[in-house]
Each structure stands twice: as structure tokens, then as C-alpha cells.
Scaffold this motif. Structure first.
Motif, short mmCIF file in Angstrom:
data_model
loop_
_atom_site.label_atom_id
_atom_site.label_comp_id
_atom_site.label_asym_id
_atom_site.label_seq_id
_atom_site.Cartn_x
_atom_site.Cartn_y
_atom_site.Cartn_z
N SER A 1 6.97 74.82 -32.04
CA SER A 1 5.69 74.48 -32.09
C SER A 1 4.96 74.04 -30.55
O SER A 1 3.73 74.32 -30.51
CB SER A 1 5.30 73.44 -33.36
OG SER A 1 6.03 72.26 -32.75
N VAL A 2 5.81 73.28 -30.13
CA VAL A 2 5.52 72.93 -28.51
C VAL A 2 5.28 74.01 -27.54
O VAL A 2 4.38 73.97 -26.80
CB VAL A 2 6.60 71.97 -28.08
CG1 VAL A 2 6.36 71.44 -26.61
CG2 VAL A 2 6.47 70.71 -28.89
N HIS A 3 6.20 74.89 -27.66
CA HIS A 3 6.20 76.22 -27.03
C HIS A 3 4.84 77.03 -27.39
O HIS A 3 4.14 77.59 -26.25
CB HIS A 3 7.38 77.09 -26.88
CG HIS A 3 8.57 76.17 -26.48
ND1 HIS A 3 8.91 75.98 -25.05
CD2 HIS A 3 9.51 75.54 -26.95
CE1 HIS A 3 9.82 75.57 -24.86
NE2 HIS A 3 10.34 75.24 -26.06
N LEU A 4 4.60 76.91 -28.71
CA LEU A 4 3.37 77.88 -29.36
C LEU A 4 2.20 77.08 -28.63
O LEU A 4 1.11 77.73 -28.10
CB LEU A 4 3.56 77.79 -30.42
CG LEU A 4 2.34 78.76 -31.20
CD1 LEU A 4 2.47 80.18 -30.80
CD2 LEU A 4 2.46 78.43 -32.50
N LEU A 5 2.23 75.68 -28.58
CA LEU A 5 0.86 75.16 -28.25
C LEU A 5 0.90 75.18 -26.76
O LEU A 5 -0.15 75.71 -26.21
CB LEU A 5 1.12 73.51 -28.48
CG LEU A 5 -0.07 72.71 -28.01
CD1 LEU A 5 -1.57 73.14 -29.01
CD2 LEU A 5 0.18 71.29 -28.36
N ILE A 6 1.76 75.11 -25.87
CA ILE A 6 1.65 75.24 -24.26
C ILE A 6 1.29 76.58 -24.07
O ILE A 6 0.26 76.85 -23.39
CB ILE A 6 2.94 74.94 -23.84
CG1 ILE A 6 3.20 73.39 -23.82
CG2 ILE A 6 3.10 75.39 -22.24
CD1 ILE A 6 4.53 73.03 -23.21
N TRP A 7 1.99 77.85 -24.72
CA TRP A 7 1.45 79.03 -24.38
C TRP A 7 0.05 79.48 -24.69
O TRP A 7 -0.65 80.20 -24.23
CB TRP A 7 2.48 80.09 -24.79
CG TRP A 7 3.70 79.73 -24.00
CD1 TRP A 7 4.85 79.18 -24.28
CD2 TRP A 7 3.97 80.04 -22.28
NE1 TRP A 7 5.87 78.91 -23.28
CE2 TRP A 7 5.48 79.64 -22.13
CE3 TRP A 7 3.18 80.65 -21.46
CZ2 TRP A 7 5.77 79.87 -20.80
CZ3 TRP A 7 3.82 80.72 -20.23
CH2 TRP A 7 4.98 80.30 -19.79
N SER B 1 -2.78 77.55 -22.62
CA SER B 1 -2.81 78.28 -21.28
C SER B 1 -3.14 79.58 -21.48
O SER B 1 -4.22 79.98 -20.70
CB SER B 1 -1.38 78.47 -20.78
OG SER B 1 -0.57 77.22 -20.52
N LEU B 2 -2.90 80.60 -22.48
CA LEU B 2 -3.38 81.78 -22.63
C LEU B 2 -5.18 81.64 -22.72
O LEU B 2 -5.71 82.49 -22.29
CB LEU B 2 -2.74 82.67 -23.65
CG LEU B 2 -3.43 84.07 -24.02
CD1 LEU B 2 -3.08 84.72 -22.79
CD2 LEU B 2 -2.37 84.49 -25.15
N VAL B 3 -5.68 80.86 -23.59
CA VAL B 3 -6.73 80.63 -23.89
C VAL B 3 -7.72 80.17 -22.72
O VAL B 3 -8.63 80.99 -22.51
CB VAL B 3 -6.96 79.63 -25.07
CG1 VAL B 3 -8.61 79.10 -25.20
CG2 VAL B 3 -6.61 79.99 -26.36
N PRO C 1 -1.00 77.55 -13.03
CA PRO C 1 -0.70 76.15 -12.53
C PRO C 1 -0.91 75.28 -13.82
O PRO C 1 0.10 74.16 -13.90
CB PRO C 1 -1.85 75.74 -11.74
CG PRO C 1 -2.41 77.14 -10.95
CD PRO C 1 -2.26 78.09 -12.03
N LEU C 2 -1.40 75.87 -14.88
CA LEU C 2 -1.33 75.03 -16.23
C LEU C 2 -0.12 74.86 -16.66
O LEU C 2 0.59 74.06 -17.26
CB LEU C 2 -2.55 75.35 -17.00
CG LEU C 2 -2.62 74.87 -18.49
CD1 LEU C 2 -3.25 73.27 -17.91
CD2 LEU C 2 -4.03 75.38 -18.89
N VAL C 3 0.61 76.29 -16.73
CA VAL C 3 1.95 76.60 -17.30
C VAL C 3 2.86 75.63 -16.49
O VAL C 3 3.76 75.18 -17.19
CB VAL C 3 2.31 78.07 -17.50
CG1 VAL C 3 3.77 78.31 -17.60
CG2 VAL C 3 1.30 78.73 -18.46
N ALA C 4 2.89 75.77 -15.27
CA ALA C 4 3.70 75.04 -14.20
C ALA C 4 3.82 73.73 -14.69
O ALA C 4 4.73 72.95 -14.62
CB ALA C 4 3.48 75.42 -12.99
N LEU C 5 2.52 73.28 -14.74
CA LEU C 5 2.41 71.71 -14.95
C LEU C 5 2.82 71.14 -16.39
O LEU C 5 3.59 70.13 -16.49
CB LEU C 5 0.80 71.25 -15.07
CG LEU C 5 0.35 69.81 -14.95
CD1 LEU C 5 0.84 69.10 -13.83
CD2 LEU C 5 -1.06 69.67 -15.08
#
Length: 111
Positions: A77-83, A86-88, A55-59
Motif C-alpha cells: 500500500s505504501v508503494h501504491l501510494l507513492i507511485w 507521483s504519477l498523478v 524528483p518526487l519519486v526520488a524524495l
């Protein structure tokens, strides 16, 4: 200055609301999960990680593409931050899933 404080307060309250929703969803899913699944740490952790992480990734993706942008419009950098965030979150929830499901104390359900 007032606008900055308002945006900061909204970000904090939004983060707290998302955390509350993810925690509630994870607790609910682990509460209704069958006992055989909860006794297997790998499966329990995977269930908890998926419940909190997806859900965090989808949001995040919904917020990024909500204004007509595509995911390729943003820098790496935005993609790295999101993933990574979410992974953490997913890994921490998976690691603590035994405590959330009360499996580490040997307590049995239904008594």
C-alpha cells in the motif's frame, strides 16, 4: 494534542515547499527548453512530467530508506501510494505544460 498539531503543520508546510520547488523547477525547465520542443505537445508533456515526477519519486524513496529500511520493508500500500501520487502529479503537470510554457495561446517567445 500540541504534538499532533505541530506534526500536521509541519506536513502542510513541507508539502507546500515541495510543491513550490517542483513548480519552480518545471517552470524553469520549460522556460529554457528550445521552442521546437515546446511546440510538440507530447515532448513538452514528457519533459514536464519527468521534471515534476522524478524528483518526487526520488524524495519519497529517500525518505523511506533513510532510516536503514529497504523498500521491501514496507507494505504494498505504501508503494501504491507513492507511485500513484507521483504519477498523478506528473500527469497533471504534463497536461498543463502548455499553459505553463505559454504555448496554448500562440504567444511567441523572445518578443
Amino acid at each position: 494534542m500540541r504534538a499532533l498539531v505541530s506534526v500536521g503543520a509541519l506536513a502542510v508546510l513541507g508539502s507546500m515547499a515541495v510543491g513550490l520547488a517542483l513548480g519552480t523547477a518545471t517552470g524553469f525547465v520549460l522556460a529554457i527548453a528550445p521552442r521546437w520542443l515546446l511546440t510538440r505537445p507530447l515532448l513538452r508533456g514528457l519533459l514536464a512530467a519527468l521534471t515534476a515526477g522524478l524528483p518526487l519519486v526520488a524524495l519519497s524513496v529517500a525518505f523511506l530508506v533513510g532510516d536503514g529500511y529497504s523498500l521491501t520493508s514496507y507494505p504494498p500500500s505504501v508503494h501504491l501510494l507513492i507511485w500513484s501520487v507521483s504519477l498523478v502529479v506528473a500527469l497533471v503537470v504534463a497536461a498543463r505544460s502548455g499553459d505553463i510554457a505559454d504555448c496554448s495561446t500562440g504567444a511567441s517567445r523572445g518578443k
